[in-house]
Design a protein around this motif. Structure first.
Motif, PDB file in Angstrom:
ATOM      1  N   ALA A 343      11.175   9.188 -11.501  1.00  8.89           N
ATOM      2  CA  ALA A 343      11.656  10.451 -12.130  1.00  8.89           C
ATOM      3  C   ALA A 343      12.004  11.522 -11.138  1.00  8.89           C
ATOM      4  O   ALA A 343      13.096  12.268 -11.234  1.00  8.89           O
ATOM      5  CB  ALA A 343      10.330  11.380 -12.917  1.00  8.89           C
ATOM      6  N   ILE A 344      11.080  11.578  -9.870  1.00  6.52           N
ATOM      7  CA  ILE A 344      11.778  12.035  -8.858  1.00  6.52           C
ATOM      8  C   ILE A 344      13.189  11.749  -8.161  1.00  6.52           C
ATOM      9  O   ILE A 344      14.073  12.802  -7.800  1.00  6.52           O
ATOM     10  CB  ILE A 344      10.723  12.415  -7.621  1.00  6.52           C
ATOM     11  CG1 ILE A 344       9.489  13.053  -8.089  1.00  6.52           C
ATOM     12  CG2 ILE A 344      11.204  12.917  -6.327  1.00  6.52           C
ATOM     13  CD1 ILE A 344       8.288  13.018  -7.121  1.00  6.52           C
ATOM     14  N   PHE A 345      13.121  10.570  -8.083  1.00  6.09           N
ATOM     15  CA  PHE A 345      14.425   9.968  -7.363  1.00  6.09           C
ATOM     16  C   PHE A 345      15.515  10.328  -8.622  1.00  6.09           C
ATOM     17  O   PHE A 345      16.737  10.885  -8.107  1.00  6.09           O
ATOM     18  CB  PHE A 345      14.260   8.612  -7.251  1.00  6.09           C
ATOM     19  CG  PHE A 345      15.729   7.881  -6.690  1.00  6.09           C
ATOM     20  CD1 PHE A 345      15.864   8.027  -5.518  1.00  6.09           C
ATOM     21  CD2 PHE A 345      16.342   7.105  -7.365  1.00  6.09           C
ATOM     22  CE1 PHE A 345      17.243   7.478  -5.016  1.00  6.09           C
ATOM     23  CE2 PHE A 345      17.438   6.219  -7.210  1.00  6.09           C
ATOM     24  CZ  PHE A 345      17.710   6.505  -5.694  1.00  6.09           C
ATOM     25  N   GLY A 346      15.153  10.086  -9.770  1.00  6.43           N
ATOM     26  CA  GLY A 346      16.407  10.440 -10.712  1.00  6.43           C
ATOM     27  C   GLY A 346      16.829  11.857 -11.013  1.00  6.43           C
ATOM     28  O   GLY A 346      18.099  12.018 -10.996  1.00  6.43           O
ATOM     29  N   VAL A 347      15.839  12.438 -10.739  1.00  2.02           N
ATOM     30  CA  VAL A 347      16.469  14.089 -11.019  1.00  2.02           C
ATOM     31  C   VAL A 347      16.849  14.656  -9.805  1.00  2.02           C
ATOM     32  O   VAL A 347      18.122  15.177  -9.890  1.00  2.02           O
ATOM     33  CB  VAL A 347      14.868  15.049 -10.891  1.00  2.02           C
ATOM     34  CG1 VAL A 347      15.289  16.342 -10.868  1.00  2.02           C
ATOM     35  CG2 VAL A 347      14.421  14.751 -12.560  1.00  2.02           C
ATOM     36  N   VAL A 348      16.647  14.166  -8.441  1.00  2.00           N
ATOM     37  CA  VAL A 348      17.336  14.458  -7.272  1.00  2.00           C
ATOM     38  C   VAL A 348      18.801  13.985  -7.395  1.00  2.00           C
ATOM     39  O   VAL A 348      19.675  14.783  -6.967  1.00  2.00           O
ATOM     40  CB  VAL A 348      16.640  13.703  -5.944  1.00  2.00           C
ATOM     41  CG1 VAL A 348      17.601  13.943  -4.836  1.00  2.00           C
ATOM     42  CG2 VAL A 348      15.381  14.667  -5.809  1.00  2.00           C
ATOM     43  N   ILE A 349      18.986  12.521  -7.752  1.00  2.00           N
ATOM     44  CA  ILE A 349      20.289  11.988  -8.108  1.00  2.00           C
ATOM     45  C   ILE A 349      21.176  12.712  -8.986  1.00  2.00           C
ATOM     46  O   ILE A 349      22.451  13.080  -8.729  1.00  2.00           O
ATOM     47  CB  ILE A 349      20.219  10.475  -8.166  1.00  2.00           C
ATOM     48  CG1 ILE A 349      19.599   9.604  -6.994  1.00  2.00           C
ATOM     49  CG2 ILE A 349      21.656   9.844  -8.489  1.00  2.00           C
ATOM     50  CD1 ILE A 349      20.315   9.825  -5.683  1.00  2.00           C
ATOM     51  N   ALA A 350      20.525  12.892 -10.299  1.00  2.00           N
ATOM     52  CA  ALA A 350      21.315  13.674 -11.170  1.00  2.00           C
ATOM     53  C   ALA A 350      21.578  15.135 -10.977  1.00  2.00           C
ATOM     54  O   ALA A 350      22.829  15.503 -11.274  1.00  2.00           O
ATOM     55  CB  ALA A 350      20.218  13.795 -12.483  1.00  2.00           C
ATOM     56  N   LEU A 351      21.018  15.723 -10.102  1.00  2.00           N
ATOM     57  CA  LEU A 351      21.197  17.121  -9.636  1.00  2.00           C
ATOM     58  C   LEU A 351      22.514  17.320  -8.604  1.00  2.00           C
ATOM     59  O   LEU A 351      23.079  18.308  -8.504  1.00  2.00           O
ATOM     60  CB  LEU A 351      19.865  17.964  -9.265  1.00  2.00           C
ATOM     61  CG  LEU A 351      18.998  18.383 -10.390  1.00  2.00           C
ATOM     62  CD1 LEU A 351      17.980  19.135  -9.674  1.00  2.00           C
ATOM     63  CD2 LEU A 351      19.545  19.147 -11.403  1.00  2.00           C
TER      64      LEU A 351
END
Length: 422
Positions: A343-351
């Motif tokens: 979730a942390i990795f996905g949020v960082v990439i998405a933002l």
């Protein structure tokens, strides 16, 4: 004050101990790490893909509504005689911010040897700019350059390219409503000067829409004081269906009007986008499920490896439910760690995807969305925290379900059988 690990219930304590690698179970630890990475990558991929699809949906909606209005009220047979009265009545309705009249008709545009059909829309530039965002999509000229009696025209970029015209060129507009002459029906013809070119990024509009002043359109199409309808802008575009229902009730019995909103005009398109998003969610959720159920193999091997330990704990009085809880804790910890990091990795990439993708393109010397092929040349992203919450909860539940069968098998181990060959 920090809580000591020994103060935890022994089921949790033992389950956490089993998660850490020992000298004789490095392979089990490797499988656990693989399961964590798989869950993390699946969660991250799901968050990133849904964010990109949300971004595309927002981008397309903004481009469509840059030309199309949130709502429109049109008259029967494309004529609305009492539009000033109607406009005053609806502009005070809830959620309505602006109202603009328009004339809509078909025309044939000619320049030199090039001929193209198009939708010709007569507008009042100032009012039109209040109900749509067309002004900020102008590539050349301004929408306010359309002046009454000067017969100026604003073309879509693809339409202008097909005709081969630039600012200042004069195109001939042929109206299909002809006039009767002794030699037969002759179409009405008028020459217009190109005063602007816009580019929305939607081929439907860029290649098939031309704007002229409403007074010039009334003369060309002999509308007199009538218009085709009025366009409305709302303060909340998602309130359009409710406003439509309210206006239908408000205008009932006051004339024959057809009221529609953007959700009806482009219903199939947005349904297709929403359906694609759901399908992608299901496909990527299966990836998370596969990674989560790798926990089954991890725990099955862990149960086999810990048969003697389980038998000893049972001999000392541990209940089958306690044994089951130990392995549920071990499997749940794998799922939680993988889900959190994913979730942390996905949020960082998405933002940061709008920064990361150009960096990759510059580094590798490629372009993912070429401007000459795609109308959206940048990868948009719109992160919804509701999606993140749903994905993380789903991942944790799948991980928890994957622990049940191996834990149940561990609880059924017979101590005497397990210790027979130890």
């Amino acid at each position: 004050m920090a809580i000591k690990l020994t103060t935890l219930p022994y089921e949790i304590f033992v389950g956490l101990r089993y998660t850490r690698a020992k000298r004789r179970n490095h392979f089990i630890s490797f499988i656990s790490m693989t399961s964590m990475i798989g869950i993390g990558l699946g969660v991250a991929a799901l968050i990133i893909v849904l964010s990109v699809m949300n971004g595309f949906q927002e981008e397309l909606r903004s481009r469509i509504l840059g030309v199309a209005s949130h709502m429109q009220i049109s008259g029967v047979d494309n004529k609305l005689a009492d539009w000033p009265i109607l406009a005053k009545e609806v502009e005070h309705a809830p959620h309505v911010q602006a109202v603009a009249p328009y004339i809509m008709a078909q025309g044939m545009l000619s320049y030199g040897q090039s001929v193209q059909g198009a939708i010709v829309r007569g507008v009042l530039p100032v009012d039109e700019d209040r109900v749509a965002d067309l002004g900020r999509h102008m590539r050349a000229g301004k929408l306010t350059d359309l002046k009454e009696g000067e017969f100026g025209i604003v073309l879509g970029a693809e339409l202008a390219q097909s005709l081969g015209v630039i600012l200042g060129d004069k195109v001939v507009v042929l109206a299909p409503q002809g006039q009767f002459t002794p030699t037969g029906i002759v179409p009405r013809i008028k020459q217009f000067r190109v005063v602007g070119i816009f580019q929305i990024g939607m081929y439907e509009y860029d290649a098939g829409l031309a704007l002229i002043h409403m007074a010039d359109a009334a003369k060309l199409y002999r509308m007199g004081s009538d218009v085709s309808g009025v366009r409305l802008k709302l303060d909340d575009l998602f309130a359009a269906p409710r406003v439509t229902t309210a206006l239908v009730a408000q205008l009932q019995g006051k004339g024959n009007y057809y009221i529609s909103d953007w959700t009806e005009q482009h219903a199939n398109f947005f349904r297709a986008v929403q359906m694609e998003k759901r399908v992608m969610f299901i496909i990527l959720a299966l990836i998370v499920a596969v990674a989560a159920f790798n926990i089954v193999s991890t725990l099955v091997m862990a149960v086999t490896d810990k048969r003697a330990d389980i038998a000893i704990m049972r001999t000392f009085g541990a209940s089958p439910s306690s044994i089951m809880q130990i392995f549920i804790v071990q499997g749940a910890l794998i799922g939680v760690i993988g889900t959190v990091f994913g979730a942390i990795f996905g949020v960082v990439i998405a933002l940061n995807i709008e920064t990361i993708v150009p960096f990759i393109e510059r580094t590798l010397g490629i372009q993912f969305l070429a401007k000459d092929v795609y109308y959206i040349s940048e990868l948009p992203s719109h992160l919804l925290w509701g999606d993140v919450a749903v994905i993380t909860v789903m991942s944790f539940i799948l991980s928890l379900l994957a622990t049940l069968y191996p834990s149940w098998r561990a609880a059924r181990i017979n101590p005497a059988e397990a210790l027979r060959y130890e």
